[in-house]
Design an enzyme around this catalytic site. Structure first.
Site, PDB file in Angstrom:
ATOM      1  N   GLY A  72       0.917  -1.002   0.534  1.00 33.35           N
ATOM      2  CA  GLY A  72      -0.204  -0.323  -0.512  1.00 33.35           C
ATOM      3  C   GLY A  72       1.230   1.306  -0.338  1.00 33.35           C
ATOM      4  N   THR A  73       1.604   1.607   1.003  1.00 35.05           N
ATOM      5  CA  THR A  73       2.901   2.324   0.853  1.00 35.05           C
ATOM      6  C   THR A  73       3.330   3.372  -0.611  1.00 35.05           C
ATOM      7  OG1 THR A  73       3.924   1.731   2.556  1.00 35.05           O
ATOM      8  CG2 THR A  73       4.689   3.154   1.994  1.00 35.05           C
ATOM      9  N   ASN A 151      -7.653   3.454   9.143  1.00 33.93           N
ATOM     10  CA  ASN A 151      -7.112   2.427   9.788  1.00 33.93           C
ATOM     11  C   ASN A 151      -7.258   1.763  11.276  1.00 33.93           C
ATOM     12  OD1 ASN A 151      -5.586   4.280   9.043  1.00 33.93           O
ATOM     13  ND2 ASN A 151      -3.978   3.681  10.439  1.00 33.93           N
ATOM     14  N   GLN A 179      -7.741  -0.337   3.792  1.00 32.43           N
ATOM     15  CA  GLN A 179      -8.837  -0.393   4.357  1.00 32.43           C
ATOM     16  C   GLN A 179      -9.679  -1.128   4.216  1.00 32.43           C
ATOM     17  OE1 GLN A 179      -7.434  -1.599   7.775  1.00 32.43           O
ATOM     18  NE2 GLN A 179      -5.403  -1.221   7.732  1.00 32.43           N
ATOM     19  N   SER A 199      -3.865  -3.076  -0.622  1.00 30.43           N
ATOM     20  CA  SER A 199      -2.668  -3.545  -0.279  1.00 30.43           C
ATOM     21  C   SER A 199      -3.158  -4.938   0.210  1.00 30.43           C
ATOM     22  CB  SER A 199      -2.225  -3.561   1.596  1.00 30.43           C
ATOM     23  OG  SER A 199      -1.425  -3.465   1.838  1.00 30.43           O
ATOM     24  N   GLY A 200      -1.963  -6.188  -0.372  1.00 32.37           N
ATOM     25  CA  GLY A 200      -2.737  -8.019  -0.491  1.00 32.37           C
ATOM     26  C   GLY A 200      -3.128  -7.762   1.491  1.00 32.37           C
ATOM     27  N   HIS A 201      -1.638  -7.756   2.478  1.00 37.94           N
ATOM     28  CA  HIS A 201      -1.754  -8.366   3.533  1.00 37.94           C
ATOM     29  C   HIS A 201      -2.884  -7.724   4.407  1.00 37.94           C
ATOM     30  CE1 HIS A 201       0.057  -5.009   5.698  1.00 37.94           C
ATOM     31  NE2 HIS A 201       0.078  -4.598   4.612  1.00 37.94           N
ATOM     32  N   THR A 237      10.583  -7.458 -11.812  1.00 34.15           N
ATOM     33  CA  THR A 237       9.936  -9.021 -11.900  1.00 34.15           C
ATOM     34  C   THR A 237       8.777  -9.373 -10.934  1.00 34.15           C
ATOM     35  OG1 THR A 237      12.290  -9.614 -13.071  1.00 34.15           O
ATOM     36  CG2 THR A 237      10.901 -11.759 -12.187  1.00 34.15           C
ATOM     37  N   CYS A 325       5.138   5.041  20.403  1.00 32.84           N
ATOM     38  CA  CYS A 325       5.820   5.479  20.914  1.00 32.84           C
ATOM     39  C   CYS A 325       6.899   5.774  20.097  1.00 32.84           C
ATOM     40  CB  CYS A 325       6.654   3.694  22.092  1.00 32.84           C
ATOM     41  SG  CYS A 325       7.425   4.339  23.110  1.00 32.84           S
TER      42      CYS A 325
HETATM   43  N1  PLP Z   1      -2.838   3.188   4.179  1.00 32.33           N
HETATM   44  C1  PLP Z   1      -3.295   2.592   5.388  1.00 32.33           C
HETATM   45  C2  PLP Z   1      -4.967   3.146   5.190  1.00 32.33           C
HETATM   46  C3  PLP Z   1      -3.138   1.544   5.805  1.00 32.33           C
HETATM   47  O1  PLP Z   1      -3.621   0.870   6.736  1.00 32.33           O
HETATM   48  C4  PLP Z   1      -2.026   0.855   5.877  1.00 32.33           C
HETATM   49  C5  PLP Z   1      -1.476  -0.127   6.765  1.00 32.33           C
HETATM   50  O2  PLP Z   1      -1.594   0.311   7.944  1.00 32.33           O
HETATM   51  C6  PLP Z   1      -0.860   1.500   4.704  1.00 32.33           C
HETATM   52  C7  PLP Z   1      -2.048   2.853   3.484  1.00 32.33           C
HETATM   53  C8  PLP Z   1       0.464   0.562   4.522  1.00 32.33           C
HETATM   54  O3  PLP Z   1      -0.547  -0.559   3.505  1.00 32.33           O
HETATM   55  P1  PLP Z   1       1.553  -1.308   3.331  1.00 32.33           P
HETATM   56  O4  PLP Z   1       1.047  -2.269   4.325  1.00 32.33           O
HETATM   57  O5  PLP Z   1       0.726  -2.208   2.203  1.00 32.33           O
HETATM   58  O6  PLP Z   1       2.304  -0.411   3.218  1.00 32.33           O
END
Ligand code: PLP
Length: 384
Positions: A72-73, A151, A179, A199-201, A237, A325
């Protein structure tokens, strides 16, 4: 002791069906999809299939609008940088004060590069004011980047309305839907969003794979420059097995999103009610009428979230807190601060985020353990 995992907004378990679908691509069909020979080349059609499944979950008009990334980032960074590159004469960006650091920290960096950024504020329920958004969009605005769902609280922003407002002004809109995808219906054919990240995970596919949707006809500048992969829009790749897994994860969600959302919200509501009934001075954070079905963020007055987490951890209950933290001090998260949640409550906020793998029994165990934990910590707290 059974692990009770209620931290699914952090990451999710890979679905067994997803894992199964990936194994052949790690064990047998491990060729490079760009190769001329059949052994490698045969893989490409499975990637196409995955791309179709991803496009279908989010209602994209064409699979060509899907660019596979690593997370996602990366999708957030690529979208924002590409949008700015397309309009070099415009120097203003609109975002919200509760975005994920993948957007917020980039916005801060862009300020050092000469951009001006409007950070839309939220109210005590985590909602943005659309009239504030309207006022912030100017002829100098190169991009608006607004998340679909938060999130930490699960609060859903009115993206359909935001997309209309941006589209009327011909301002590109990037939506961080990391999310939201798989938890609420998304139809990009009907919603004029320019870029969307997922994001896949977060949806039962593995870590290391994400997606950037880019609407057809949008000028695009790659972030990772290299080979011709992803039609020249993202070199490198392909992470084949994970892409296949993501395709299956999306297919599973497409056929079951409504039922799953119902199941999650019923579990979540039972958890929430059980906690509020049993624990005095506990408060839900965020707009309960407009939230993701799987998320609740609850503040427990006068104690620290970290202490709660550690004690939950003793019972193998995995949740997360609304504090970060930083430099040795436990500051409430930027989301809690933006919502103006009182310090004593923001400190003690815990996020429970559920998935299809949670059961009634999980909820019963949390409801059995948590009241005693809070009582014990309050007895020790100097604030009570
Ligand atoms: N954007 C949101 C709203 C998220 O909750 C997250 C991950 O917690 C991300 C972006 C980042 O995704 P990734 O962990 O796949 O880089």
């Amino acid at each position: 002791m059974k692990t009770i995992y209620v931290d699914n907004n952090a990451t999710t378990q890979v679905a067994p069906e997803v894992l199964e679908s990936m194994i052949p691509f790690l064990r047998d069909m491990w060729g490079n999809p760009s190769s001329m020979h059949t052994f490698g080349g045969q893989v490409a059609k499975y990637i196409d299939e995955a791309r179709n499944n991803i496009a279908s979950l989010i209602g994209a008009e064409s699979p060509n609008e899907i660019i596979i990334t690593s997370c996602g980032t990366e999708s957030d960074n690529t979208a924002i940088r590409s949008a700015l590159a397309a309009k070099p004469d415009k120097r203003h960006i609109v975002t919200s004060s509760v975005e994920h650091p993948a957007v917020l920290n980039l916005a801060k960096q862009l300020e050092t590069e000469g951009y001006s950024v409007t950070y839309l504020q939220v109210d005590e329920l985590g909602r943005i004011d659309l009239s504030e958004l309207e006022k912030s969009l100017t002829p100098d605005t190169a991009l608006a980047s607004i998340m679909w769902a938060n999130n930490e609280t699960g609060v859903i922003f009115p993206i359909e309305k935001i997309a209309e407002m941006c589209s009327e002004r011909k301002i590109p809109l990037h939506v961080d839907a990391v999310q939201a995808v798989g938890k609420i219906p998304i139809n990009l054919t009907k919603t004029p969003i320019t870029y969307l990240s997922l994001s896949g995970h977060k949806l039962h596919a593995p870590k290391g794979v994400g997606v950037l949707y880019v609407r057809k006809g949008t000028p695009f500048t790659p972030w990772l420059v290299g080979g011709h992969q992803e039609r020249g829009r993202r070199g490198g790749t392909e992470n084949v097995a994970s892409i296949i897994g993501l395709g299956i994860a999306c297919r599973l969600l497409s056929s079951n999103l409504t039922n799953e959302a119902k199941y999650l919200s019923s579990l979540r509501d039972r958890l929430e009610k059980g906690i509020l009934d049993a624990i005095p001075n506990s408060f839900i954070h965020g707009d309960t009428s407009n939230r993701l079905p799987n998320t609740t963020n609850i503040g427990f007055e006068s104690i620290e979230g970290e202490a709660i987490l550690l004690m939950l951890n003793e019972f193998n209950i995995c949740a997360s807190s609304g504090s970060a933290c930083t430099s040795g001090s436990l500051d409430p998260s930027h989301v809690m601060m933006a919502m103006g949640i009182p310090f004593t409550r923001a400190h003690g906020s815990i996020r429970f985020s559920l998935s299809r793998y949670n059961t009634e029994e999980d909820i019963n165990i949390i409801l059995e353990k948590l009241p005693g934990i809070i009582k014990h910590l309050r007895e020790l707290s100097p604030f009570t």
